[in-house]
Design a protein around this motif. Structure first.
Motif, PDB file in Angstrom:
ATOM      1  N   SER A  38      60.915  36.200  36.059  1.00  0.00           N
ATOM      2  CA  SER A  38      60.105  36.107  34.843  1.00  0.00           C
ATOM      3  C   SER A  38      58.917  35.164  35.012  1.00  0.00           C
ATOM      4  O   SER A  38      57.825  35.428  34.481  1.00  0.00           O
ATOM      5  N   THR A  39      59.083  34.076  35.739  1.00  0.00           N
ATOM      6  CA  THR A  39      57.969  33.141  35.957  1.00  0.00           C
ATOM      7  C   THR A  39      56.863  33.813  36.764  1.00  0.00           C
ATOM      8  O   THR A  39      55.678  33.731  36.417  1.00  0.00           O
ATOM      9  N   PHE A  40      57.242  34.485  37.832  1.00  0.00           N
ATOM     10  CA  PHE A  40      56.261  35.206  38.657  1.00  0.00           C
ATOM     11  C   PHE A  40      55.556  36.264  37.814  1.00  0.00           C
ATOM     12  O   PHE A  40      54.333  36.422  37.883  1.00  0.00           O
ATOM     13  N   ASN A  41      56.314  36.975  37.009  1.00  0.00           N
ATOM     14  CA  ASN A  41      55.750  38.028  36.156  1.00  0.00           C
ATOM     15  C   ASN A  41      54.765  37.441  35.147  1.00  0.00           C
ATOM     16  O   ASN A  41      53.681  37.997  34.903  1.00  0.00           O
ATOM     17  N   ASN A  42      55.116  36.294  34.560  1.00  0.00           N
ATOM     18  CA  ASN A  42      54.218  35.643  33.600  1.00  0.00           C
ATOM     19  C   ASN A  42      52.917  35.203  34.264  1.00  0.00           C
ATOM     20  O   ASN A  42      51.841  35.292  33.665  1.00  0.00           O
ATOM     21  N   TYR A  43      53.012  34.716  35.485  1.00  0.00           N
ATOM     22  CA  TYR A  43      51.804  34.294  36.205  1.00  0.00           C
ATOM     23  C   TYR A  43      50.884  35.485  36.490  1.00  0.00           C
ATOM     24  O   TYR A  43      49.655  35.356  36.448  1.00  0.00           O
ATOM     25  N   LEU A  44      51.460  36.630  36.796  1.00  0.00           N
ATOM     26  CA  LEU A  44      50.646  37.835  37.021  1.00  0.00           C
ATOM     27  C   LEU A  44      49.871  38.202  35.759  1.00  0.00           C
ATOM     28  O   LEU A  44      48.705  38.603  35.817  1.00  0.00           O
ATOM     29  N   THR A  45      50.524  38.070  34.600  1.00  0.00           N
ATOM     30  CA  THR A  45      49.862  38.367  33.327  1.00  0.00           C
ATOM     31  C   THR A  45      48.829  37.300  32.991  1.00  0.00           C
ATOM     32  O   THR A  45      47.707  37.613  32.571  1.00  0.00           O
ATOM     33  N   GLN A  46      49.192  36.036  33.175  1.00  0.00           N
ATOM     34  CA  GLN A  46      48.307  34.922  32.848  1.00  0.00           C
ATOM     35  C   GLN A  46      47.019  34.958  33.660  1.00  0.00           C
ATOM     36  O   GLN A  46      45.937  34.663  33.141  1.00  0.00           O
ATOM     37  N   THR A  47      47.109  35.340  34.913  1.00  0.00           N
ATOM     38  CA  THR A  47      45.932  35.381  35.791  1.00  0.00           C
ATOM     39  C   THR A  47      45.230  36.732  35.760  1.00  0.00           C
ATOM     40  O   THR A  47      44.250  36.929  36.483  1.00  0.00           O
ATOM     41  N   GLN A  48      45.742  37.683  34.968  1.00  0.00           N
ATOM     42  CA  GLN A  48      45.177  39.033  34.819  1.00  0.00           C
ATOM     43  C   GLN A  48      45.235  39.837  36.119  1.00  0.00           C
ATOM     44  O   GLN A  48      44.483  40.803  36.295  1.00  0.00           O
ATOM     45  N   LEU A  49      46.119  39.452  37.015  1.00  0.00           N
ATOM     46  CA  LEU A  49      46.296  40.218  38.251  1.00  0.00           C
ATOM     47  C   LEU A  49      47.137  41.468  38.027  1.00  0.00           C
ATOM     48  O   LEU A  49      47.043  42.426  38.796  1.00  0.00           O
ATOM     49  N   ALA A  50      47.961  41.465  36.986  1.00  0.00           N
ATOM     50  CA  ALA A  50      48.816  42.625  36.720  1.00  0.00           C
ATOM     51  C   ALA A  50      47.980  43.886  36.525  1.00  0.00           C
ATOM     52  O   ALA A  50      48.300  44.952  37.061  1.00  0.00           O
ATOM     53  N   SER A  51      46.897  43.770  35.776  1.00  0.00           N
ATOM     54  CA  SER A  51      46.022  44.922  35.546  1.00  0.00           C
ATOM     55  C   SER A  51      45.394  45.408  36.843  1.00  0.00           C
ATOM     56  O   SER A  51      45.285  46.611  37.088  1.00  0.00           O
ATOM     57  N   ASN A  52      44.983  44.458  37.690  1.00  0.00           N
ATOM     58  CA  ASN A  52      44.404  44.810  38.996  1.00  0.00           C
ATOM     59  C   ASN A  52      45.406  45.576  39.840  1.00  0.00           C
ATOM     60  O   ASN A  52      45.073  46.593  40.475  1.00  0.00           O
ATOM     61  N   ILE A  53      46.640  45.103  39.859  1.00  0.00           N
ATOM     62  CA  ILE A  53      47.688  45.758  40.646  1.00  0.00           C
ATOM     63  C   ILE A  53      47.959  47.165  40.130  1.00  0.00           C
ATOM     64  O   ILE A  53      48.086  48.117  40.912  1.00  0.00           O
ATOM     65  N   ASN A  54      48.025  47.328  38.806  1.00  0.00           N
ATOM     66  CA  ASN A  54      48.359  48.621  38.216  1.00  0.00           C
ATOM     67  C   ASN A  54      47.293  49.677  38.456  1.00  0.00           C
ATOM     68  O   ASN A  54      47.578  50.879  38.343  1.00  0.00           O
ATOM     69  N   HIS A  55      46.067  49.273  38.761  1.00  0.00           N
ATOM     70  CA  HIS A  55      44.988  50.225  38.990  1.00  0.00           C
ATOM     71  C   HIS A  55      44.921  50.684  40.447  1.00  0.00           C
ATOM     72  O   HIS A  55      44.049  51.492  40.804  1.00  0.00           O
ATOM     73  N   ARG A  56      45.811  50.191  41.270  1.00  0.00           N
ATOM     74  CA  ARG A  56      45.822  50.590  42.681  1.00  0.00           C
ATOM     75  C   ARG A  56      46.915  51.624  42.928  1.00  0.00           C
ATOM     76  O   ARG A  56      47.910  51.680  42.216  1.00  0.00           O
ATOM     77  N   LYS A  57      46.716  52.437  43.966  1.00  0.00           N
ATOM     78  CA  LYS A  57      47.645  53.529  44.250  1.00  0.00           C
ATOM     79  C   LYS A  57      48.693  53.139  45.291  1.00  0.00           C
ATOM     80  O   LYS A  57      49.787  53.686  45.302  1.00  0.00           O
ATOM     81  N   THR A  58      48.336  52.209  46.189  1.00  0.00           N
ATOM     82  CA  THR A  58      49.241  51.812  47.260  1.00  0.00           C
ATOM     83  C   THR A  58      49.245  50.301  47.350  1.00  0.00           C
ATOM     84  O   THR A  58      48.201  49.700  47.647  1.00  0.00           O
ATOM     85  N   MET A  69      59.854  28.644  42.310  1.00  0.00           N
ATOM     86  CA  MET A  69      58.445  28.666  41.923  1.00  0.00           C
ATOM     87  C   MET A  69      57.911  27.281  41.573  1.00  0.00           C
ATOM     88  O   MET A  69      56.797  27.145  41.073  1.00  0.00           O
ATOM     89  N   GLY A  70      58.683  26.234  41.824  1.00  0.00           N
ATOM     90  CA  GLY A  70      58.291  24.878  41.423  1.00  0.00           C
ATOM     91  C   GLY A  70      56.995  24.401  42.039  1.00  0.00           C
ATOM     92  O   GLY A  70      56.249  23.627  41.427  1.00  0.00           O
ATOM     93  N   SER A  71      56.677  24.852  43.261  1.00  0.00           N
ATOM     94  CA  SER A  71      55.461  24.386  43.928  1.00  0.00           C
ATOM     95  C   SER A  71      54.190  24.858  43.227  1.00  0.00           C
ATOM     96  O   SER A  71      53.107  24.333  43.483  1.00  0.00           O
ATOM     97  N   LEU A  72      54.300  25.839  42.329  1.00  0.00           N
ATOM     98  CA  LEU A  72      53.129  26.346  41.597  1.00  0.00           C
ATOM     99  C   LEU A  72      53.078  25.837  40.157  1.00  0.00           C
ATOM    100  O   LEU A  72      52.121  26.134  39.438  1.00  0.00           O
ATOM    101  N   SER A  73      54.071  25.083  39.769  1.00  0.00           N
ATOM    102  CA  SER A  73      54.114  24.581  38.397  1.00  0.00           C
ATOM    103  C   SER A  73      52.986  23.583  38.145  1.00  0.00           C
ATOM    104  O   SER A  73      52.717  22.700  38.952  1.00  0.00           O
ATOM    105  N   GLY A  74      52.309  23.740  37.006  1.00  0.00           N
ATOM    106  CA  GLY A  74      51.237  22.824  36.626  1.00  0.00           C
ATOM    107  C   GLY A  74      49.901  23.086  37.286  1.00  0.00           C
ATOM    108  O   GLY A  74      48.945  22.346  37.053  1.00  0.00           O
TER     109      GLY A  74
END
Length: 289
Positions: A38-58, A69-74
């Motif tokens: 869930s933390t990784f998933n939230n970061y994808l949404t927060q950084t708007q990378l999820a949309s970028n990923i969904n527009h790709r075919k491969t 995921m503690g090293s990315l906290s904060g």
């Protein structure tokens, strides 16, 4: 007759929906089924990378569970976007594909950060190696931290998206300063104000040859003009020498372009497959009628 027509139209709708779901994916919905990411998933949404990923075919997404995921906290959103994009490979890889390739050779793959134009010193590439039967994934940037281990496959839609779990995040060396050259460019010396018109005659005359001037003191600045102007012209090539540095990873851009071509081909093949299904259904309907 109307019953057959309705059956035919329903069949077309079903084939269309199946083709749509087979060719598309949503990384957020895939990870929603696994609460430990869930933390990784939230970061994808927060950084708007999820949309970028969904527009790709491969694509291949390298995920890390919540407990690691503690090293990315904060971290700032800007840095998070850079680091998270490193975990997206611009090609399809699964466990079986690694088993076929890695015993023969190590591989280097392009990640999404390379397409941002900010990657330097191989930050836009990942090294994937096999050691003692274990697959290791790490940044190709010199001086990066230890590699992560590939643990398992989380989800897959061959050959569109593969989600693989890593033991820890991959943070390329220097990625937090990857946009520094774009923030503080050095102005070229050629933009310095042009010398006074008086200096045009200075190269052809020496300090001693100035009988027409009112005093010897007035000639001194005129004689010094060429000396102060010479360093400006000698230092002019320096920006050109520094220019190619941002393009150090330019070969990766070609890889990204090739991936986009492959995606277009994949989309075209999907459309042709859909058309073939329509043709088959038409023949079946005619045979029934």
């Amino acid at each position: 007759m109307s019953h057959l027509v309705n059956l035919f139209l329903s069949s077309i709708l079903i084939v269309f929906l199946l083709s749509h779901f087979a060719m598309g994916f949503n990384i957020t919905r895939l990870l929603d089924q696994h609460s430990d990411f869930s933390t990784f998933n939230n970061y994808l949404t927060q950084t708007q990378l999820a949309s970028n990923i969904n527009h790709r075919k491969t694509i291949t997404v390298l995920v890390v569970d919540n407990s690691n995921m503690g090293s990315l906290s904060g971290k700032s959103t800007d840095l998070l976007r850079k680091v998270m994009s490193v975990h997206v490979i611009l090609d399809y890889y699964d466990i079986e594909k690694f088993k076929r390739i890695l015993p023969k050779k190590n591989i280097q793959v392009t990640n999404l950060f390379q397409s941002s134009g900010l990657a330097v010193n191989k930050q836009g590439f990942l090294n994937i190696t096999l050691s003692s039967g274990q697959v290791h994934v790490g940044s190709a940037a010199p001086g990066s931290s230890s590699d992560a281990q590939l643990l398992r496959s989380v989800a897959a839609q061959p050959y569109n998206i593969s989600v693989l779990q890593l033991s820890n995040p991959i943070i390329p060396s220097g990625i937090e300063n990857s946009n520094a050259p774009f923030n503080s460019p050095t102005p070229p010396p050629s933009k310095a104000p042009p010398p006074k018109s008086k200096s045009k005659s200075s190269p052809s005359s020496s300090p001693a040859a100035s009988p027409d001037d009112s005093s010897d003191d007035a000639d001194t600045p005129v004689a010094d003009k060429p000396a102060s102007h010479a360093p400006a012209s000698s230092s002019a090539p320096s920006p050109m020498a520094d220019g190619p540095k941002p393009d150090a990873d330019a070969p990766g851009d070609k890889d990204v372009a090739d991936k986009d071509k492959d995606e277009k081909k994949s989309s075209a093949s999907g459309i042709r497959a859909f058309g073939s299904w329509i043709g088959i259904l038409v023949l079946v309907a005619r045979a029934i009628i």
